[in-house]
Design a protein around this motif. Structure first.
Motif, PDB file in Angstrom:
ATOM      1  N   GLN A 239     -14.136 -63.791  47.403  1.00 24.07           N
ATOM      2  CA  GLN A 239     -14.050 -63.538  45.926  1.00 24.07           C
ATOM      3  C   GLN A 239     -12.633 -63.389  45.648  1.00 24.07           C
ATOM      4  O   GLN A 239     -11.757 -62.898  46.268  1.00 24.07           O
ATOM      5  CB  GLN A 239     -14.673 -62.154  45.340  1.00 24.07           C
ATOM      6  N   VAL A 240     -12.101 -64.333  44.617  1.00 21.31           N
ATOM      7  CA  VAL A 240     -10.779 -64.430  44.188  1.00 21.31           C
ATOM      8  C   VAL A 240     -10.659 -63.750  42.692  1.00 21.31           C
ATOM      9  O   VAL A 240     -11.399 -64.207  41.890  1.00 21.31           O
ATOM     10  CB  VAL A 240     -10.278 -65.986  44.079  1.00 21.31           C
ATOM     11  N   ILE A 241      -9.683 -63.120  42.595  1.00 19.87           N
ATOM     12  CA  ILE A 241      -9.230 -62.234  41.348  1.00 19.87           C
ATOM     13  C   ILE A 241      -8.094 -62.919  40.676  1.00 19.87           C
ATOM     14  O   ILE A 241      -7.151 -63.350  41.355  1.00 19.87           O
ATOM     15  CB  ILE A 241      -9.253 -60.892  41.202  1.00 19.87           C
ATOM     16  N   GLY A 242      -8.201 -62.915  39.301  1.00 20.20           N
ATOM     17  CA  GLY A 242      -6.918 -63.450  38.584  1.00 20.20           C
ATOM     18  C   GLY A 242      -7.250 -63.217  37.072  1.00 20.20           C
ATOM     19  O   GLY A 242      -7.929 -62.316  36.590  1.00 20.20           O
ATOM     20  N   TYR A 243      -6.285 -63.794  36.234  1.00 20.55           N
ATOM     21  CA  TYR A 243      -5.978 -63.643  34.782  1.00 20.55           C
ATOM     22  C   TYR A 243      -5.842 -64.757  34.117  1.00 20.55           C
ATOM     23  O   TYR A 243      -5.343 -65.874  34.576  1.00 20.55           O
ATOM     24  CB  TYR A 243      -4.839 -62.854  34.614  1.00 20.55           C
ATOM     25  N   ARG A 244      -6.345 -64.660  32.921  1.00 17.90           N
ATOM     26  CA  ARG A 244      -6.236 -66.102  32.002  1.00 17.90           C
ATOM     27  C   ARG A 244      -5.556 -65.546  30.798  1.00 17.90           C
ATOM     28  O   ARG A 244      -5.819 -64.511  30.209  1.00 17.90           O
ATOM     29  CB  ARG A 244      -7.698 -66.549  31.486  1.00 17.90           C
ATOM     30  N   GLY A 245      -4.509 -66.102  30.361  1.00 18.30           N
ATOM     31  CA  GLY A 245      -3.813 -65.795  28.944  1.00 18.30           C
ATOM     32  C   GLY A 245      -3.651 -67.120  28.021  1.00 18.30           C
ATOM     33  O   GLY A 245      -3.347 -68.160  28.448  1.00 18.30           O
ATOM     34  N   SER A 246      -4.159 -66.885  26.793  1.00 15.99           N
ATOM     35  CA  SER A 246      -4.365 -68.344  26.159  1.00 15.99           C
ATOM     36  C   SER A 246      -2.994 -68.010  25.017  1.00 15.99           C
ATOM     37  O   SER A 246      -2.889 -67.282  24.504  1.00 15.99           O
ATOM     38  CB  SER A 246      -5.428 -68.311  25.178  1.00 15.99           C
ATOM     39  N   PRO A 247      -2.241 -69.218  25.300  1.00 18.50           N
ATOM     40  CA  PRO A 247      -1.257 -69.438  24.373  1.00 18.50           C
ATOM     41  C   PRO A 247      -1.514 -69.729  22.704  1.00 18.50           C
ATOM     42  O   PRO A 247      -0.694 -69.669  21.889  1.00 18.50           O
ATOM     43  CB  PRO A 247      -0.209 -70.470  24.652  1.00 18.50           C
ATOM     44  N   VAL A 248      -2.652 -70.206  22.469  1.00 16.68           N
ATOM     45  CA  VAL A 248      -3.295 -70.105  21.365  1.00 16.68           C
ATOM     46  C   VAL A 248      -3.666 -69.084  20.651  1.00 16.68           C
ATOM     47  O   VAL A 248      -3.270 -68.816  19.513  1.00 16.68           O
ATOM     48  CB  VAL A 248      -4.107 -71.285  21.442  1.00 16.68           C
ATOM     49  N   SER A 249      -4.557 -68.439  21.204  1.00 11.15           N
ATOM     50  CA  SER A 249      -4.961 -67.047  20.465  1.00 11.15           C
ATOM     51  C   SER A 249      -4.208 -65.887  20.917  1.00 11.15           C
ATOM     52  O   SER A 249      -4.406 -64.711  20.315  1.00 11.15           O
ATOM     53  CB  SER A 249      -6.439 -66.861  20.914  1.00 11.15           C
ATOM     54  N   GLY A 250      -3.407 -65.929  22.129  1.00 11.30           N
ATOM     55  CA  GLY A 250      -2.981 -64.819  22.562  1.00 11.30           C
ATOM     56  C   GLY A 250      -3.904 -63.667  23.189  1.00 11.30           C
ATOM     57  O   GLY A 250      -3.139 -62.757  23.616  1.00 11.30           O
ATOM     58  N   GLU A 251      -4.805 -64.103  23.519  1.00  9.49           N
ATOM     59  CA  GLU A 251      -5.718 -63.301  24.287  1.00  9.49           C
ATOM     60  C   GLU A 251      -5.850 -63.553  25.831  1.00  9.49           C
ATOM     61  O   GLU A 251      -5.432 -64.654  26.106  1.00  9.49           O
ATOM     62  CB  GLU A 251      -7.398 -63.657  23.880  1.00  9.49           C
ATOM     63  N   GLY A 252      -5.962 -62.430  26.295  1.00  6.99           N
ATOM     64  CA  GLY A 252      -6.135 -62.637  28.059  1.00  6.99           C
ATOM     65  C   GLY A 252      -7.445 -62.302  28.315  1.00  6.99           C
ATOM     66  O   GLY A 252      -8.358 -61.669  27.805  1.00  6.99           O
ATOM     67  N   GLY A 253      -7.538 -62.253  29.720  1.00  2.36           N
ATOM     68  CA  GLY A 253      -8.890 -61.792  30.325  1.00  2.36           C
ATOM     69  C   GLY A 253      -8.625 -61.899  31.730  1.00  2.36           C
ATOM     70  O   GLY A 253      -8.100 -62.803  32.274  1.00  2.36           O
ATOM     71  N   ALA A 254      -9.639 -60.852  32.417  1.00  5.72           N
ATOM     72  CA  ALA A 254      -9.829 -60.936  33.817  1.00  5.72           C
ATOM     73  C   ALA A 254     -10.759 -61.643  34.443  1.00  5.72           C
ATOM     74  O   ALA A 254     -11.834 -62.010  33.745  1.00  5.72           O
ATOM     75  CB  ALA A 254     -10.013 -59.448  34.199  1.00  5.72           C
ATOM     76  N   PHE A 255     -10.660 -62.545  35.567  1.00  4.28           N
ATOM     77  CA  PHE A 255     -11.661 -63.228  35.937  1.00  4.28           C
ATOM     78  C   PHE A 255     -11.796 -63.041  37.442  1.00  4.28           C
ATOM     79  O   PHE A 255     -10.980 -62.618  38.263  1.00  4.28           O
ATOM     80  CB  PHE A 255     -11.115 -64.828  35.887  1.00  4.28           C
ATOM     81  N   LEU A 256     -13.043 -63.186  37.841  1.00  2.11           N
ATOM     82  CA  LEU A 256     -13.779 -63.136  39.463  1.00  2.11           C
ATOM     83  C   LEU A 256     -14.001 -64.554  39.535  1.00  2.11           C
ATOM     84  O   LEU A 256     -14.971 -65.127  38.994  1.00  2.11           O
ATOM     85  CB  LEU A 256     -14.753 -61.994  39.572  1.00  2.11           C
TER      86      LEU A 256
END
Length: 404
Positions: A239-256
């Motif tokens: 399992q790898v964990i990480g993060y996404r951040g969108s320069p378009v919407s400014g939204e982020g989120g956690a990912f597995l």
């Protein structure tokens, strides 16, 4: 395990050295924190529940920052000097008659080491031929660094975590230029980041690297970073964990990401969005921890399946606005940092939570009165036996649990 890393808000040398310089600059003005005897609890400053065991807390070399510790008490990080020179570093730690002994080695070919597995394999970052930051791998502490390949068009790469099967996580990116045409080093939240994994296997003693393989995330124009990973299960899935951040919407989120290595050297990936927040560290039971920005400050979080738990920030007048969880052990010991100040560059206090429902406890409650450590600022990583490493003033530190 932790990368992080650091772990970790800061993924590249410039940001980390600036943070260390700030710490050094403020060191003379820092008063020593309250120091109760082990078992004395938080005292008047509200450190949480009374500690139930003792901690042997010892400084490491002056000018060091620590990122990860494995189950053999081998530590990696870097050695920093006021002249802005940095070398990836490796320590071994032993305890004899209540005394902690450490031995420092400089790793060949890197500027910072982020992660070490139980086989002594190390990953981190070095300089490429063009002076760019590149992900590197050391087969062992005495070997030279091997540069890991990048994706086409990406001249920056950083390796943040490695497990015992040689699966490595991190990110690749593109250099940007400032107004004067000088390169701007990519950081963990650069818009061009792409979360990736590499796979390293040894064939007749020679490391063979596959990848990088991009870890997909949803969202147009999103950037992503893979922070940490755990050991592969009986089916070869890590399992790898990480993060996404969108320069378009400014939204982020956690990912597995569930990553399974295939016989042909490729990997198969299952992407699982995990809601808001930024994961930092993961254990081998699938629990992972991190942070989430909120209106009132920062919450320390733990993800367990589909449940997100907010960790204790203290009670009443002793509550702090900022708490961050950087790593979590298999037994559920969570380590991090708590701050009473939300301003940029503020210095925090190293803290722990004993499980998701545990109270916030400060590690400086365990310091002896005559300790050379003026403060413990951040608990960065913890191994399977509860040994904790972190940043302090004027030294980095290791905290080792001992029987009361």
């Amino acid at each position: 395990m932790n990368a992080h890393r650091s772990c970790k808000w800061l993924a590249v040398l410039v940001a980390l050295t600036m943070a260390f310089a700030v710490t050094l600059a403020f060191t003379p003005a820092l008063a020593k924190p309250p120091k109760d005897k082990p078992g004395g609890g938080g005292g008047s400053d509200g450190g949480g529940d009374e500690p139930t065991s003792a901690m042997l807390i010892a400084p490491l070399d002056f000018g060091s920052l620590l990122n990860d510790i494995n189950d053999l008490r081998e530590i990696v990080g870097f050695m920093y000097s006021p002249s802005n020179q940095s070398d990836a570093a490796y320590w071994t730690v032993s305890v004899s008659n209540g005394e902690v002994e450490t031995n420092l080695s400089i790793l060949d070919g890197g500027i910072e080491a982020y992660s070490i597995n139980n086989l002594g394999e190390i990953v981190g970052v070095g300089f490429g031929s063009a002076g760019n930051y590149v992900a590197v791998y050391w087969p062992n502490p005495s070997s030279s660094a091997i540069e890991l390949p990048s994706l086409p068009g990406c001249d920056v790469s950083v390796a943040l975590g490695i497990n015992n099967d040689g699966l490595i996580c991190g990110y690749v990116s593109k250099s940007a230029l400032d107004a004067s045409g000088q390169p701007i080093p990519a950081t963990y939240d650069s818009p061009s980041n792409r979360a990736v994994v590499w796979q390293v296997v040894s064939i007749d003693g020679t490391p063979i690297v596959s990848g990088p393989f991009e870890l997909p995330s949803d969202g147009d124009g999103s950037s992503s970073t893979a922070h940490d990973l755990n050991e592969s299960d009986e089916f070869g899935i890590a399992q790898v964990i990480g993060y996404r951040g969108s320069p378009v919407s400014g939204e982020g989120g956690a990912f597995l990401w569930e990553v399974q290595s295939q016989p042909d050297g490729t990997v198969s990936v299952v992407t699982i969005p995990k809601g808001d927040g930024e994961p930092m560290g993961i254990n081998n039971n699938g629990l992972f921890c991190g942070r989430r920005y909120v209106r009132s400050g920062v919450d320390a979080l733990v993800w367990s399946g589909d449940t997100i738990s907010i960790l204790d920030r203290g009670k009443g007048k002793n509550s702090v606005p900022v708490a961050i969880a950087f790593d979590i052990s298999d037994s559920g010991l969570i380590v991090g940092e708590a701050r009473e100040d939300t301003s940029l560059g503020a210095i925090g206090r190293a803290c722990i939570w004993d499980g998701i429902d545990g109270s916030l406890t400060y590690l400086d409650d365990y310091l002896e009165v005559d300790s050379p450590l003026a403060s413990l600022d951040r608990a960065q990583a913890v191994n399977a036996f509860g040994d904790i490493i972190g940043y302090g003033s004027p030294y980095a530190f290791i905290a080792i649990p001992v029987s009361p």
